[in-house]
Design a protein around this motif. Structure first.
Motif, PDB file in Angstrom:
ATOM      1  N   ALA A 202       0.853  -1.194   0.000  1.00 42.37           N
ATOM      2  CA  ALA A 202       0.000   0.000   0.000  1.00 42.37           C
ATOM      3  C   ALA A 202       0.882   1.234   0.000  1.00 42.37           C
ATOM      4  CB  ALA A 202      -0.908   0.009   1.224  1.00 42.37           C
ATOM      5  N   ALA A 203       0.468   2.256  -0.738  1.00 45.16           N
ATOM      6  CA  ALA A 203       1.220   3.506  -0.800  1.00 45.16           C
ATOM      7  C   ALA A 203       1.204   4.201   0.557  1.00 45.16           C
ATOM      8  CB  ALA A 203       0.634   4.422  -1.864  1.00 45.16           C
ATOM      9  N   ILE A 204       2.366   4.716   0.975  1.00 49.23           N
ATOM     10  CA  ILE A 204       2.478   5.505   2.194  1.00 49.23           C
ATOM     11  C   ILE A 204       2.359   6.978   1.815  1.00 49.23           C
ATOM     12  CG2 ILE A 204       3.964   6.146   4.124  1.00 49.23           C
ATOM     13  CD1 ILE A 204       5.205   3.379   3.988  1.00 49.23           C
ATOM     14  N   LEU A 205       1.389   7.658   2.425  1.00 50.77           N
ATOM     15  CA  LEU A 205       1.117   9.055   2.112  1.00 50.77           C
ATOM     16  C   LEU A 205       1.531   9.955   3.273  1.00 50.77           C
ATOM     17  CD1 LEU A 205      -2.505   8.599   0.698  1.00 50.77           C
ATOM     18  CD2 LEU A 205      -0.339   8.460  -0.554  1.00 50.77           C
ATOM     19  N   THR A 206       1.766  11.210   2.983  1.00 55.33           N
ATOM     20  CA  THR A 206       1.987  12.190   4.030  1.00 55.33           C
ATOM     21  C   THR A 206       0.657  12.568   4.655  1.00 55.33           C
ATOM     22  OG1 THR A 206       1.740  14.113   2.592  1.00 55.33           O
ATOM     23  CG2 THR A 206       3.930  13.103   2.687  1.00 55.33           C
ATOM     24  N   ALA A 207       0.708  13.339   5.748  1.00 53.69           N
ATOM     25  CA  ALA A 207      -0.521  13.772   6.410  1.00 53.69           C
ATOM     26  C   ALA A 207      -1.401  14.595   5.476  1.00 53.69           C
ATOM     27  CB  ALA A 207      -0.177  14.580   7.656  1.00 53.69           C
ATOM     28  N   ALA A 208      -0.790  15.268   4.513  1.00 48.17           N
ATOM     29  CA  ALA A 208      -1.541  16.080   3.547  1.00 48.17           C
ATOM     30  C   ALA A 208      -2.062  15.263   2.377  1.00 48.17           C
ATOM     31  CB  ALA A 208      -0.655  17.215   3.033  1.00 48.17           C
ATOM     32  N   GLY A 209      -1.719  13.964   2.334  1.00 44.76           N
ATOM     33  CA  GLY A 209      -2.205  13.100   1.270  1.00 44.76           C
ATOM     34  C   GLY A 209      -1.279  12.949   0.086  1.00 44.76           C
ATOM     35  N   ALA A 210      -0.075  13.519   0.142  1.00 48.24           N
ATOM     36  CA  ALA A 210       0.886  13.391  -0.962  1.00 48.24           C
ATOM     37  C   ALA A 210       1.594  12.047  -0.884  1.00 48.24           C
ATOM     38  CB  ALA A 210       1.907  14.527  -0.901  1.00 48.24           C
ATOM     39  N   ASN A 211       1.903  11.490  -2.033  1.00 51.43           N
ATOM     40  CA  ASN A 211       2.606  10.214  -2.094  1.00 51.43           C
ATOM     41  C   ASN A 211       4.052  10.400  -1.669  1.00 51.43           C
ATOM     42  OD1 ASN A 211       3.758   7.704  -2.809  1.00 51.43           O
ATOM     43  ND2 ASN A 211       2.223   7.428  -4.417  1.00 51.43           N
ATOM     44  N   SER A 212       4.483   9.609  -0.682  1.00 48.01           N
ATOM     45  CA  SER A 212       5.850   9.719  -0.167  1.00 48.01           C
ATOM     46  C   SER A 212       6.864   8.986  -1.032  1.00 48.01           C
ATOM     47  CB  SER A 212       5.913   9.164   1.257  1.00 48.01           C
ATOM     48  OG  SER A 212       5.727   7.751   1.240  1.00 48.01           O
ATOM     49  N   GLY A 213       6.382   8.191  -1.979  1.00 46.80           N
ATOM     50  CA  GLY A 213       7.272   7.361  -2.773  1.00 46.80           C
ATOM     51  C   GLY A 213       7.596   6.026  -2.125  1.00 46.80           C
ATOM     52  N   LEU A 214       7.050   5.797  -0.944  1.00 44.90           N
ATOM     53  CA  LEU A 214       7.265   4.539  -0.227  1.00 44.90           C
ATOM     54  C   LEU A 214       5.975   3.716  -0.203  1.00 44.90           C
ATOM     55  CD1 LEU A 214       9.246   5.882   2.862  1.00 44.90           C
ATOM     56  CD2 LEU A 214      10.195   4.793   0.808  1.00 44.90           C
ATOM     57  N   LYS A 215       6.148   2.426   0.008  1.00 45.25           N
ATOM     58  CA  LYS A 215       5.016   1.527   0.152  1.00 45.25           C
ATOM     59  C   LYS A 215       5.161   0.724   1.443  1.00 45.25           C
ATOM     60  CE  LYS A 215       3.810   0.963  -4.731  1.00 45.25           C
ATOM     61  NZ  LYS A 215       3.544  -0.010  -5.826  1.00 45.25           N
ATOM     62  N   ALA A 216       4.015   0.399   2.051  1.00 45.43           N
ATOM     63  CA  ALA A 216       3.998  -0.459   3.232  1.00 45.43           C
ATOM     64  C   ALA A 216       3.882  -1.910   2.765  1.00 45.43           C
ATOM     65  CB  ALA A 216       2.832  -0.096   4.135  1.00 45.43           C
ATOM     66  N   HIS A 217       4.874  -2.712   3.121  1.00 47.21           N
ATOM     67  CA  HIS A 217       4.901  -4.125   2.736  1.00 47.21           C
ATOM     68  C   HIS A 217       4.718  -4.979   3.984  1.00 47.21           C
ATOM     69  CE1 HIS A 217       6.007  -7.859   0.776  1.00 47.21           C
ATOM     70  NE2 HIS A 217       6.875  -8.081   1.740  1.00 47.21           N
ATOM     71  N   VAL A 218       3.716  -5.868   3.964  1.00 47.21           N
ATOM     72  CA  VAL A 218       3.436  -6.765   5.086  1.00 47.21           C
ATOM     73  C   VAL A 218       3.867  -8.173   4.694  1.00 47.21           C
ATOM     74  CG1 VAL A 218       1.691  -7.615   6.680  1.00 47.21           C
ATOM     75  CG2 VAL A 218       1.469  -5.315   5.721  1.00 47.21           C
ATOM     76  N   THR A 219       4.719  -8.789   5.499  1.00 46.40           N
ATOM     77  CA  THR A 219       5.295 -10.086   5.153  1.00 46.40           C
ATOM     78  C   THR A 219       4.328 -11.235   5.433  1.00 46.40           C
ATOM     79  OG1 THR A 219       6.297 -10.304   7.353  1.00 46.40           O
ATOM     80  CG2 THR A 219       7.628  -9.255   5.610  1.00 46.40           C
ATOM     81  N   ASN A 220       4.589 -12.382   4.810  1.00 48.41           N
ATOM     82  CA  ASN A 220       3.840 -13.613   5.046  1.00 48.41           C
ATOM     83  C   ASN A 220       4.302 -14.268   6.346  1.00 48.41           C
ATOM     84  OD1 ASN A 220       3.022 -13.019   2.456  1.00 48.41           O
ATOM     85  ND2 ASN A 220       4.049 -14.752   1.491  1.00 48.41           N
ATOM     86  N   ASP A 221       3.481 -15.211   6.830  1.00 52.86           N
ATOM     87  CA  ASP A 221       3.908 -16.034   7.969  1.00 52.86           C
ATOM     88  C   ASP A 221       3.192 -17.378   7.905  1.00 52.86           C
ATOM     89  OD1 ASP A 221       5.343 -16.666  10.247  1.00 52.86           O
ATOM     90  OD2 ASP A 221       3.819 -15.890  11.614  1.00 52.86           O
ATOM     91  N   ILE A 222       3.846 -18.401   8.470  1.00 52.56           N
ATOM     92  CA  ILE A 222       3.286 -19.752   8.552  1.00 52.56           C
ATOM     93  C   ILE A 222       3.284 -20.184  10.007  1.00 52.56           C
ATOM     94  CG2 ILE A 222       3.543 -22.167   7.876  1.00 52.56           C
ATOM     95  CD1 ILE A 222       4.921 -21.239   5.336  1.00 52.56           C
ATOM     96  N   LYS A 223       2.134 -20.641  10.483  1.00 49.75           N
ATOM     97  CA  LYS A 223       1.998 -21.092  11.863  1.00 49.75           C
ATOM     98  C   LYS A 223       0.999 -22.251  11.931  1.00 49.75           C
ATOM     99  CE  LYS A 223       4.438 -18.059  14.414  1.00 49.75           C
ATOM    100  NZ  LYS A 223       5.170 -17.433  13.317  1.00 49.75           N
ATOM    101  N   PRO A 224       1.056 -23.070  13.002  1.00 55.45           N
ATOM    102  CA  PRO A 224       0.008 -24.078  13.218  1.00 55.45           C
ATOM    103  C   PRO A 224      -1.297 -23.426  13.639  1.00 55.45           C
ATOM    104  CG  PRO A 224       1.574 -24.089  15.033  1.00 55.45           C
ATOM    105  CD  PRO A 224       2.131 -23.163  13.998  1.00 55.45           C
ATOM    106  N   THR A 225      -2.421 -24.000  13.209  1.00 53.46           N
ATOM    107  CA  THR A 225      -3.744 -23.481  13.570  1.00 53.46           C
ATOM    108  C   THR A 225      -4.673 -24.649  13.910  1.00 53.46           C
ATOM    109  OG1 THR A 225      -4.496 -23.483  11.266  1.00 53.46           O
ATOM    110  CG2 THR A 225      -3.508 -21.440  12.106  1.00 53.46           C
TER     111      THR A 225
END
Length: 214
Positions: free
Chosen positions: A47-70
């Motif tokens: 997902a794009a990371i925005l400034t408080a004013a809504g401008a694109n910072s040029g960065l993205k938020a990356h959420v990693t995978n995970d494996i666990k027993p369920t």
């Protein structure tokens, strides 16, 4: 994980074709199946990371995978209709990425219980597929901020679609393969809202495991 699920289903189907048709338990009203699975939770996209004013910072938020027993619990309301609840927790890193930047900003655990209503069209078959739909609640906990950043991720409700198959074995044991697509979006605030991201997590939840029918 998806390759492992397909291989498991193929193996189960091959075994089913060679087995005696009377050495497994059909689905029936009042039955309870308890699953022990190995589950991968894989968020869909960055997902794009925005400034408080809504401008694109040029960065993205990356959420990693995970494996666990369920664990999973399926209760049959009839021979074809059942309710399933799953219980498990996974840990994920949140990274800010873009250009030459790749920095860990947050680690969090998520408890994503999912409850689905299922339809089992072949209750008396050894290889018994099913589909389902339901709701989930994403609860984030055990947060750890990293590298000088502070991150707040909002909890919330989403919905899920499901498909899977039970391969019946002797003595009420089963092999299970299951895929859920969970639709969930959340707001992440970085450094008190100086940066923000609207994250469509929409994870693919894939599982393989063993189960017992009571």
């Amino acid at each position: 994980m998806k390759t492992a699920i397909l291989s498991l289903v193929a193996f189960g189907a091959l075994g089913a074709s060679a087995a005696n048709a009377q050495d497994f338990t059909s689905n029936a009203k009042g039955d309870l199946i308890v699953y022990a699975r190995l589950t991968q939770v894989a968020p869909a996209k960055d997902a794009a990371i925005l400034t408080a004013a809504g401008a694109n910072s040029g960065l993205k938020a990356h959420v990693t995978n995970d494996i666990k027993p369920t664990l999973g619990f399926t209760y049959f309301l009839s021979d074809k209709v059942a309710v399933e609840a799953i219980l498990g927790t996974t840990q994920h890193d949140i990274r800010a990425q873009g250009g030459s930047t790749d920095v860990l900003v947050h680690k969090t655990w998520v408890l994503p219980p999912v409850v689905t209503l299922q339809y089992h069209p072949l209750p008396k078959a050894r290889v018994s597929p099913y589909v389902g739909a339901g709701l989930n609640y994403m609860l984030f906990y055990g947060d750890k901020n990293k590298n000088g950043f502070t991150v707040k991720v909002d909890d919330g409700v989403g919905y899920a679609l499901q498909a899977g198959v039970n391969v019946k074995l002797k003595n009420s044991w089963l092999i299970n393969a299951d895929i859920k697509k969970v639709y969930f979006n959340t707001d992440a605030k970085i450094n008190g809202g100086a940066l923000k991201a609207k994250v469509d997590l929409d994870p693919l939840v894939t599982s393989i495991g063993l189960a017992h029918q009571f």
